[in-house]
Design a protein around this motif. Structure first.
Motif, PDB file in Angstrom:
ATOM      1  N   GLY A   1       6.044  71.373  70.327  1.00  0.00           N
ATOM      2  CA  GLY A   1       4.605  71.490  70.495  1.00  0.00           C
ATOM      3  C   GLY A   1       3.989  70.374  71.322  1.00  0.00           C
ATOM      4  O   GLY A   1       2.821  70.453  71.708  1.00  0.00           O
ATOM      5  N   LEU A   2       4.768  69.326  71.600  1.00  0.00           N
ATOM      6  CA  LEU A   2       4.256  68.179  72.364  1.00  0.00           C
ATOM      7  C   LEU A   2       4.901  68.176  73.754  1.00  0.00           C
ATOM      8  O   LEU A   2       5.692  67.295  74.100  1.00  0.00           O
ATOM      9  CB  LEU A   2       4.547  66.870  71.621  1.00  0.00           C
ATOM     10  N   ILE A   3       4.539  69.170  74.548  1.00  0.00           N
ATOM     11  CA  ILE A   3       5.173  69.329  75.854  1.00  0.00           C
ATOM     12  C   ILE A   3       4.821  68.165  76.775  1.00  0.00           C
ATOM     13  O   ILE A   3       5.676  67.620  77.478  1.00  0.00           O
ATOM     14  CB  ILE A   3       4.755  70.670  76.490  1.00  0.00           C
ATOM     15  N   LEU A   4       3.549  67.768  76.779  1.00  0.00           N
ATOM     16  CA  LEU A   4       3.129  66.687  77.671  1.00  0.00           C
ATOM     17  C   LEU A   4       3.790  65.363  77.282  1.00  0.00           C
ATOM     18  O   LEU A   4       4.164  64.577  78.157  1.00  0.00           O
ATOM     19  CB  LEU A   4       1.605  66.556  77.640  1.00  0.00           C
ATOM     20  N   SER A   5       3.938  65.135  75.980  1.00  0.00           N
ATOM     21  CA  SER A   5       4.595  63.909  75.534  1.00  0.00           C
ATOM     22  C   SER A   5       6.063  63.889  75.970  1.00  0.00           C
ATOM     23  O   SER A   5       6.568  62.866  76.455  1.00  0.00           O
ATOM     24  CB  SER A   5       4.508  63.793  74.008  1.00  0.00           C
ATOM     25  N   THR A   6       6.731  65.024  75.833  1.00  0.00           N
ATOM     26  CA  THR A   6       8.123  65.112  76.267  1.00  0.00           C
ATOM     27  C   THR A   6       8.236  64.941  77.772  1.00  0.00           C
ATOM     28  O   THR A   6       9.140  64.254  78.272  1.00  0.00           O
ATOM     29  CB  THR A   6       8.719  66.466  75.849  1.00  0.00           C
TER      30      THR A   6
ATOM     31  N   PHE B   1      11.330  57.141  72.935  1.00  0.00           N
ATOM     32  CA  PHE B   1      10.399  56.060  73.274  1.00  0.00           C
ATOM     33  C   PHE B   1      11.048  54.692  73.111  1.00  0.00           C
ATOM     34  O   PHE B   1      10.723  53.750  73.831  1.00  0.00           O
ATOM     35  CB  PHE B   1       9.140  56.155  72.403  1.00  0.00           C
ATOM     36  N   GLY B   2      11.972  54.547  72.154  1.00  0.00           N
ATOM     37  CA  GLY B   2      12.639  53.264  71.963  1.00  0.00           C
ATOM     38  C   GLY B   2      13.499  52.885  73.160  1.00  0.00           C
ATOM     39  O   GLY B   2      13.479  51.741  73.616  1.00  0.00           O
ATOM     40  N   GLY B   3      14.243  53.863  73.685  1.00  0.00           N
ATOM     41  CA  GLY B   3      15.032  53.601  74.884  1.00  0.00           C
ATOM     42  C   GLY B   3      14.169  53.284  76.083  1.00  0.00           C
ATOM     43  O   GLY B   3      14.500  52.410  76.890  1.00  0.00           O
ATOM     44  N   ILE B   4      13.036  53.977  76.213  1.00  0.00           N
ATOM     45  CA  ILE B   4      12.109  53.720  77.319  1.00  0.00           C
ATOM     46  C   ILE B   4      11.535  52.312  77.212  1.00  0.00           C
ATOM     47  O   ILE B   4      11.419  51.593  78.215  1.00  0.00           O
ATOM     48  CB  ILE B   4      10.984  54.767  77.311  1.00  0.00           C
ATOM     49  N   PHE B   5      11.209  51.897  76.010  1.00  0.00           N
ATOM     50  CA  PHE B   5      10.655  50.560  75.826  1.00  0.00           C
ATOM     51  C   PHE B   5      11.687  49.498  76.194  1.00  0.00           C
ATOM     52  O   PHE B   5      11.346  48.449  76.759  1.00  0.00           O
ATOM     53  CB  PHE B   5      10.206  50.387  74.372  1.00  0.00           C
TER      54      PHE B   5
END
Length: 273
Positions: free
Chosen positions: A75-80, A141-145
């Motif tokens: 449901g969180l397409i933009l977040s993905t 998000f952890g890997g991105i950070f």
């Protein structure tokens, strides 16, 4: 610290570790989306196994620090989409200066560090009997950070376009994200915020401790060193047995510390000639 001039907004090459990370996360998103439509109950049951829960991890579900990062809510397409684009941009930038093994190691260390940070704050809340809203971890998000922290540390003078319009140096962008995570720790999402900081700290630790040629290179060198040491031990052992056998036959032979035979006659000739 490496110094690189200002960089215009443009996505880097899509290859190596960058391509693998993006495609694997994208594939996991569609697999879970299709499973949710075809078998909703089975999909929800699978999510319980894949997401990171501190309580279930402590009960032996040790795979969760690795699997949670592949779970992206349908449901969180933009977040993905934002996460995948961030991986492409950040991992691709780092891969221009490091090999794909190094980038994969940094990303994996940041993902696992995120889960361990969430586990640490959960354990601290239990020990202190304080109230903590526990959320299951999901997303990368952890890997991105961790990738962002690495860029801020190694290439702090590179200028990026924040929100596509504002020019900002990498080190300041990393600091801003860290301050936002610290501010979130005063709200109900403190476990998520602390976990993000854990991913960044894991990225810093990886940069300081990991060799430039990658973790796999070190493991391979260790393996070959152990294997060669075992073969040398076998050769010395065989040499000692051969010495004992030759003495029983009335002859004397000697071997050096590496198991090679010492030719005494040859040594005497060299000494007197």
């Amino acid at each position: 610290m490496a110094r690189i001039g200002a960089t215009p907004f443009a996505f880097p090459e899509f290859h190596g570790a960058t391509r693998r990370l993006v495609l694997v996360n994208l594939g996991a998103y569609f697999v879970l989306a299709i499973a949710g439509l075809a078998a909703p109950e089975a999909a929800r049951s699978a999510l319980g196994y894949l997401l990171f829960y501190p309580t279930t991890f402590l009960h032996g579900w040790i795979w969760q620090p690795f699997t949670y990062s592949f779970v992206h809510p349908t449901g969180l397409i933009l977040s993905t989409l934002f996460e995948l684009l961030s991986i492409w941009f950040l991992a691709g930038f780092l891969e221009a200066f490091h090999n794909d093994t190094w980038v994969m190691g940094l990303y994996a260390a940041s993902v696992v560090g995120t889960a361990l940070a969430a586990l640490a704050i959960y354990g601290a809340s239990v020990a202190l009997s304080s109230s903590l809203v526990v959320f299951p971890l999901y997303g990368c998000f952890g890997g991105i950070f961790g990738l962002l922290a690495a860029i801020g540390l190694l290439y702090g003078d590179v200028q990026f376009q924040m929100f596509f319009v504002i020019g900002i140096k990498a080190r300041y962008m990393a600091i801003i994200y860290a301050l936002v995570a610290i501010a979130m720790m005063f709200g109900s999402m403190r476990m998520y915020a602390f976990a993000q900081l854990g991913g960044a700290l894991a990225g810093f630790a990886f940069i300081r401790m990991a060799p430039r040629r990658g973790i796999s290179f070190v493991f391979s060198e260790k393996w070959y060193g152990m294997r060669n040491g075992y073969y040398r031990w076998k050769r010395r052992r065989a040499a000692k047995k051969f010495e004992v056998y030759m003495r029983s036959q009335g002859r004397t032979v000697k071997f050096d510390g590496s198991g090679k035979q010492i030719d005494e006659d040859h040594d005497d000739k060299k000494r007197w000639n």
